[in-house]
Design an enzyme around this catalytic site. Structure first.
Site, mmCIF file in Angstrom:
data_model
loop_
_atom_site.group_PDB
_atom_site.id
_atom_site.type_symbol
_atom_site.label_atom_id
_atom_site.label_comp_id
_atom_site.label_asym_id
_atom_site.label_seq_id
_atom_site.Cartn_x
_atom_site.Cartn_y
_atom_site.Cartn_z
ATOM 1 N N SER A 174 -5.706 -3.071 -1.039
ATOM 2 C CA SER A 174 -4.549 -2.986 -1.936
ATOM 3 C C SER A 174 -4.502 -4.138 -2.937
ATOM 4 C CB SER A 174 -3.255 -2.945 -1.120
ATOM 5 O OG SER A 174 -3.219 -1.809 -0.297
ATOM 6 N N ASP A 178 -0.569 -7.126 3.882
ATOM 7 C CA ASP A 178 -1.830 -7.797 4.189
ATOM 8 C C ASP A 178 -2.732 -7.891 2.959
ATOM 9 O OD1 ASP A 178 -0.877 -7.812 6.728
ATOM 10 O OD2 ASP A 178 -2.247 -6.306 7.514
ATOM 11 N N ASP A 225 -6.659 -7.998 2.271
ATOM 12 C CA ASP A 225 -7.972 -7.795 2.882
ATOM 13 C C ASP A 225 -8.986 -8.698 2.201
ATOM 14 O OD1 ASP A 225 -7.202 -5.680 4.680
ATOM 15 O OD2 ASP A 225 -7.042 -4.390 2.934
ATOM 16 N N ASP A 238 -6.317 -10.461 6.498
ATOM 17 C CA ASP A 238 -7.355 -9.880 7.348
ATOM 18 C C ASP A 238 -8.698 -10.373 6.803
ATOM 19 O OD1 ASP A 238 -5.464 -8.579 8.805
ATOM 20 O OD2 ASP A 238 -5.890 -6.581 8.023
ATOM 21 N N LYS A 275 1.721 5.245 -0.825
ATOM 22 C CA LYS A 275 1.670 4.265 0.263
ATOM 23 C C LYS A 275 3.050 4.043 0.866
ATOM 24 C CE LYS A 275 -0.582 0.441 -0.552
ATOM 25 N NZ LYS A 275 -1.420 0.170 0.634
ATOM 26 N N TYR A 312 0.698 5.819 8.234
ATOM 27 C CA TYR A 312 -0.148 4.826 7.562
ATOM 28 C C TYR A 312 -0.716 3.889 8.618
ATOM 29 C CZ TYR A 312 -1.544 1.507 3.877
ATOM 30 O OH TYR A 312 -2.257 0.703 3.016
#
Length: 608
Positions: free
Chosen positions: A98, A109, A111, A163, A224, A233
């Site tokens: 995202s 989060d 990534d 993450d 989303k 999700y």
């Protein structure tokens, strides 16, 4: 469709369905959608951005990038390389998901991918890098999941969820100018490194394959938010993750290249509801490539053929982003697509507010039967790892439940509920591990928190809704629902983890009635209804069931067939009156539990 230079280019594996430009009404609907998303908090104001200058994601990412270079240096020195070589080895942080797509919201989060040179091992990442992060005061909730399909370290860095995945390239140095789009970088990488690298490669390819990036981003933000509100999700739980939702939106954008966001959303749900699964969703033809790496191919690989809702990544080597989807989660999503398609049709034609699309899910009022999975630990650090392992295996329990007779679907909720329990006695500890929290005992323990007798337990609770079919009209035959074997097999799976410690970790899988669900999971309306029913029963002179359940548990009551509506560990006995129908779980009249009786020697739930 046209690009910024006005030249025509075709995207996708088929011709567009329509190249019509939006009408005035369509644009107005998109404007209303944008305002609704702002009202929902999806866009950060300039004032909010200024207030959190110290928590800017770019600052955090810069710190992480510096840490990666230091991490590589430390590993090289420990392995005996010259200091100059260690300094020049380098490393780099890439973003994907995202954040890279431009639809990142506050609190979501980020990534990230840690790319290192050839002499740094994955074990170094989960030891040296993990220890470096643990020593940082701004890092909290640090968890390492080295056994995941894509190994990852999760954390909160200056209150920003991160993450962090890992990839070791076959290069002696990692320059800051490294571009991951070069296919030759994948040469000689193992499958886990390829999956990690492809996270960034796929994100960049998605942006290249959409006809209008601003429209794509607005549509994706909407989808989303809808998926999160409707609890579909979660790649880990067998639904769709962020990259899968992004590819679905990108595909519909390709089919309507000149449409505005409102029009694309109006087509999105109806197309997906009617999609001929398991026909794959593709953004471009699958590339075979010259490297010896596995490419998704259901004709060649049996595992690929078994995918329920294949959505294929566009970067080489193509992979299925939805391999975790089960029959149950697929049925839930198709039902949600159908309901959303009907609702968006009313929004477009009758000017119903867009906010109605984002109503919260009804998971905890949809069924009468649930499975409760409770992971417990004696320390916060240990619990983060243990609960993460249990959560990552929930979908395996769902798959096992799907194989038993007389169960339409097993619907997992997308997240767990965690809390810290204070206890003083062994009995209170045992009750807490089984989800039985006595309010009076808890209050007494918390008030004596400084006492040496008071100890803490960390628990995380996960739920699976059980949809049982309607009994055939006129039938009085008994049916059996065997939950014992799936529960036992799941328990064995998580306990086989090499870091499992029976003395400090616990796992309980048990049946629970909807009437016994804890208040923390129920919506406000359900709590109000329960309170009204309780008052009505009290006025009629009947015993208040809630008051009975609030009694301090005795040894006799804990060992009874059904304590507080919770079945014993082995199995439960339920009587079915009616149930949800497949595909429309919200309309299900669910079964009612009359008694919960089980032993290890009778692992079957007879159902009338």
């Amino acid at each position: 469709m046209s690009n910024q230079n006005g030249a025509q280019r075709r995207l996708g594996v088929t011709m567009p369905i329509s190249e019509t430009f939006p009408t005035k009404e369509d644009l107005e609907s998109s404007d209303r959608l944008l305002q609704t998303l702002k009202d929902q908090g999806l866009f950060e104001s300039e004032e909010e951005s200024k207030r959190r200058q110290g928590y800017d994601p770019e600052i955090v990412l810069g710190k992480l990038d510096k840490m990666v270079k230091e991490f590589v240096y430390v590993v090289y020195v420990r392995k005996g390389y010259a200091e100059q070589i260690a300094k020049e080895a380098g490393g780099k942080i890439f973003t994907f998901g995202s954040y890279r797509l431009g639809v990142h919201g506050s609190g979501t989060d980020i990534d990230t991918l840690c790319v290192v040179p050839r002499y740094v091992e994955r074990e170094d990442f989960f030891q040296v890098m993990y220890d470096m992060l643990r020593r940082r005061p701004e890092v909290t909730e640090l968890t390492a999941v080295p056994d995941a399909f894509t190994p990852v370290i999760t954390m909160s860095f200056s209150d920003i969820p991160i993450d962090l995945t890992f990839a070791r390239l076959g290069l002696s140095t990692i320059p800051d100018t490294l571009d991951l789009s070069d296919d030759t970088l994948l040469r000689n990488l193992d499958d886990r490194c390829i999956r990690s690298v492809n996270g960034s490669r796929v994100t960049d390819e998605i942006l290249r394959l959409v006809p209008n990036i601003p429209t794509f981003r607005l549509t994706l933000r909407c989808v989303k938010l809808w998926a999160q509100r409707r609890a579909v999700y979660s790649n880990m739980m067998g639904f769709l993750g962020g990259v899968a939702w992004a590819m679905l939106v990108a595909r519909v954008c390709q089919l309507y290249p000149n449409a505005c966001a409102a029009t694309i959303i109006s087509r999105f749900f109806s197309i997906l509801h009617q999609w001929p699964w398991p026909q794959p969703v593709l953004l471009k033809p699958i590339e075979e490539g010259a490297l010896q790496v596995r490419v998704w191919n259901p004709k060649l690989y049996q595992a690929d053929k078994a995918h329920k809702m294949p959505i294929i990544t566009p970067a080489y080597p193509s992979m299925c982003a939805t391999h975790n989807v089960t029959d149950s989660t697929k049925a839930v999503m198709l039902s949600e697509f159908k309901d959303a398609a009907e609702l968006v049709n009313r929004i477009m034609s009758q000017r119903v507010p867009w906010s109605t699309l984002f109503a919260k899910d009804d998971f905890f009022t949809r069924y009468r039967h649930y499975l409760q999975v409770i992971a417990s630990s004696d320390s916060e650090e240990r619990h983060l790892t243990w609960s993460g392992l249990v959560e990552s295996r929930i979908r395996h329990l769902v798959a096992k439940l799907e194989r038993i007779d007389n169960l339409v679907l097993a619907h997992p909720y997308i997240k767990g509920f965690s809390k810290v329990i204070k206890y003083k006695t062994t009995a209170e500890k045992e009750d807490a591990a089984h989800g039985i929290i006595n309010a009076q005992a808890q209050e007494a323990a918390e008030s004596a928190v400084d006492s040496a007798d008071v100890q803490s337990m960390w628990i995380s609770v996960y739920y699976i809704g059980l949809c049982i079919p309607v009994r055939e009209e006129g039938s009085k035959a008994h049916r059996k629902l065997d939950l014992y074997r799936p529960k036992e097999e799941f328990t064995e799976i998580v306990k086989s983890w090499d870091k499992y410690d029976e003395q400090t970790m616990g796992i309980v899988v048990q049946h629970i009635r909807s009437s016994a669900l804890p208040a923390e999971v129920l919506p406000a309306e359900a709590l109000e209804d329960a309170e009204q029913k309780k008052n009505k029963r009290s006025k009629s002179g009947k015993k208040n069931a809630a008051a009975l359940d609030a009694r301090p548990p005795t040894k006799k009551r804990r060992g009874s067939a059904a304590q507080n509506g919770v079945a014993s560990d082995a199995a439960s006995v339920t009587s079915v009156t009616s149930a949800d129908t497949p595909g429309t779980p919200s309309a299900i009249a669910s079964p009612m539990v009359k008694s919960d009786v089980s032993t290890a020697s009778t692992p079957v739930l007879p159902q009338a």
